[in-house]
Structures are given as C-alpha cells and as structure tokens.
Design a protein around this motif. Structure first.
Motif, PDB file in Angstrom:
ATOM      1  N   GLU A 148      14.824  38.198 -11.338  1.00  0.00           N
ATOM      2  CA  GLU A 148      13.719  37.248 -11.539  1.00  0.00           C
ATOM      3  C   GLU A 148      14.222  35.971 -12.206  1.00  0.00           C
ATOM      4  OE1 GLU A 148      10.295  37.204 -10.851  1.00  0.00           O
ATOM      5  OE2 GLU A 148      10.904  38.789  -9.472  1.00  0.00           O
ATOM      6  N   ARG A 149      15.083  36.125 -13.206  1.00  0.00           N
ATOM      7  CA  ARG A 149      15.640  34.954 -13.886  1.00  0.00           C
ATOM      8  C   ARG A 149      16.439  34.111 -12.902  1.00  0.00           C
ATOM      9  NH1 ARG A 149      20.761  35.911 -17.025  1.00  0.00           N
ATOM     10  NH2 ARG A 149      21.378  35.851 -14.848  1.00  0.00           N
ATOM     11  N   ASP A 150      17.286  34.758 -12.104  1.00  0.00           N
ATOM     12  CA  ASP A 150      18.093  34.033 -11.119  1.00  0.00           C
ATOM     13  C   ASP A 150      17.217  33.356 -10.075  1.00  0.00           C
ATOM     14  OD1 ASP A 150      20.314  34.841 -12.496  1.00  0.00           O
ATOM     15  OD2 ASP A 150      20.970  36.309 -10.993  1.00  0.00           O
ATOM     16  N   GLU A 155      14.933  28.359  -7.960  1.00  0.00           N
ATOM     17  CA  GLU A 155      13.753  27.561  -7.614  1.00  0.00           C
ATOM     18  C   GLU A 155      13.743  26.239  -8.377  1.00  0.00           C
ATOM     19  OE1 GLU A 155       9.035  28.134  -8.183  1.00  0.00           O
ATOM     20  OE2 GLU A 155      10.100  29.823  -7.266  1.00  0.00           O
ATOM     21  N   ILE A 156      14.110  26.280  -9.644  1.00  0.00           N
ATOM     22  CA  ILE A 156      14.177  25.056 -10.449  1.00  0.00           C
ATOM     23  C   ILE A 156      15.242  24.116  -9.889  1.00  0.00           C
ATOM     24  CG2 ILE A 156      14.863  24.146 -12.710  1.00  0.00           C
ATOM     25  CD1 ILE A 156      13.495  26.636 -13.942  1.00  0.00           C
ATOM     26  N   SER A 161      16.760  19.169  -6.959  1.00  0.00           N
ATOM     27  CA  SER A 161      17.581  18.512  -5.943  1.00  0.00           C
ATOM     28  C   SER A 161      16.785  18.043  -4.740  1.00  0.00           C
ATOM     29  CB  SER A 161      18.696  19.462  -5.475  1.00  0.00           C
ATOM     30  OG  SER A 161      18.135  20.579  -4.830  1.00  0.00           O
ATOM     31  N   LYS A 162      15.539  18.478  -4.594  1.00  0.00           N
ATOM     32  CA  LYS A 162      14.708  18.090  -3.447  1.00  0.00           C
ATOM     33  C   LYS A 162      14.207  16.670  -3.670  1.00  0.00           C
ATOM     34  CE  LYS A 162      11.810  21.080  -1.709  1.00  0.00           C
ATOM     35  NZ  LYS A 162      10.627  21.927  -1.538  1.00  0.00           N
ATOM     36  N   PRO A 163      14.425  15.778  -2.678  1.00  0.00           N
ATOM     37  CA  PRO A 163      13.930  14.395  -2.844  1.00  0.00           C
ATOM     38  C   PRO A 163      12.398  14.362  -2.792  1.00  0.00           C
ATOM     39  CG  PRO A 163      14.867  14.704  -0.662  1.00  0.00           C
ATOM     40  CD  PRO A 163      15.106  15.978  -1.432  1.00  0.00           C
ATOM     41  N   GLU A 164      11.835  13.521  -3.632  1.00  0.00           N
ATOM     42  CA  GLU A 164      10.381  13.404  -3.674  1.00  0.00           C
ATOM     43  C   GLU A 164       9.903  12.504  -2.552  1.00  0.00           C
ATOM     44  OE1 GLU A 164       8.801  12.355  -7.464  1.00  0.00           O
ATOM     45  OE2 GLU A 164      10.267  13.571  -8.511  1.00  0.00           O
TER      46      GLU A 164
END
Length: 166
Positions: A148-150, A155-156, A161-164
């Motif tokens: 779960e931590r990984d 996800e974070i 890194s995902k462009p807005e």
C-alpha cells in the motif's frame, strides 16, 4: 534471456563508475548467487534421482500422504531458493541497490506455505499451529502495508510527473 544479457552488459560497462562498496556489494551478491545456484543444482539432481528412482523401482508411492508431503516440500524448497537467487540477481546487476522488503516478505510467506505443506497435523500441537497462523497473518499484513505504501508513493510520483492541462 535477452534482458539478462543486456543487464549484464550494462553492469560490466558501468563497473568503473561504481564505488568501492557498490563493487563489494555486487561481488558478495554474485558469490551468493553462485552458491545458491550450486545448492539448487545439487538439490534438484537429488530430488530428480530420488523421485525417478523411487518410481522406477516401485519404492515410491506418490499417493502416500507422507511421501507426497516430502516431495512437494523439497520442490517448495527449490522454488524458495530460486526466488531468493532471482532477487540477488537484481543486486548483482545493480537494478536495485538493496534487497526489497516486499520480496523478502514474499519469500518468508513461501517458506511458511512450505511449512504448512510438510506439516503433520497429527504430530503438531495447537501452540505450533497458532504460532504459524500468527506468523502468516503478521507477514500478510506487513506485506499489505508495504505494498500500500509503495502504491501510494507510485501514485504520488505519477501525479507529480504528469503535466497539468492548463
């Protein structure tokens, strides 16, 4: 196989860039990999000779519960050693710098599964069963928490890194 060859080539190419301790760590992991490979090879040969010899000479009844447990216990031991060796390969090729906690937990759960396979319930006390069940539960919960931590960290990292879309 191609991945292993390319990993090995990149490892050899990057050897000069490694620190002394990284070289030492890789050398130890390589030596352990070789030793585990020897142990697995000898154990596989002995298992093969024992099972085939027993079947040919009719000394081994695969339907006998004790023999079934013994053979599958030995097979599980080989699988555990192979998984351990597989994790060492990551250290040798520097794909991971240390053994991953999740993998160690999975190997421990495999070892417990092996224990349950070879366990003779008629000779095992309730205390031992309770201890094994508790160990299984603790390992399972620990694995779940680490996973779960990984997953949350992944996800974070993806959201960062995902462009807005602006």
């Amino acid at each position: 196989m191609k991945n292993h060859i390319s990993s090995w080539r990149s490892f050899c190419r990057d050897w000069n860039a490694l620190t002394f301790y990284q070289r030492f760590e890789s050398g130890v992991a390589f030596a352990l990999t070789f030793l585990v490979m020897l142990v697995v090879s000898v154990a596989l040969f002995r298992l093969f000779v024992g099972v085939i010899g027993g079947l040919v000479f009719d000394a081994l009844n695969p339907l006998d519960h004790e023999i079934f447990q013994q053979v599958f216990g030995e097979i599980m031991t080989l699988l555990i050693a192979l998984e351990f060796n597989h994790t060492l390969q990551y250290v040798v090729t520097r794909e991971q710098s240390v053994i991953q906690t999740k993998v160690v937990l999975l190997i421990a759960m495999l070892a417990l599964a092996r224990k349950f396979i070879v366990l003779d319930l008629s000779k095992t006390s309730a205390d031992v069963l309770l201890a094994l069940a508790a160990a299984t539960l603790v390992l399972g919960v620990t694995y779940w928490l680490v996973r779960e931590r990984d997953d949350r960290l992944l996800e974070i990292n993806r959201s960062i890194s995902k462009p807005e879309n602006s």
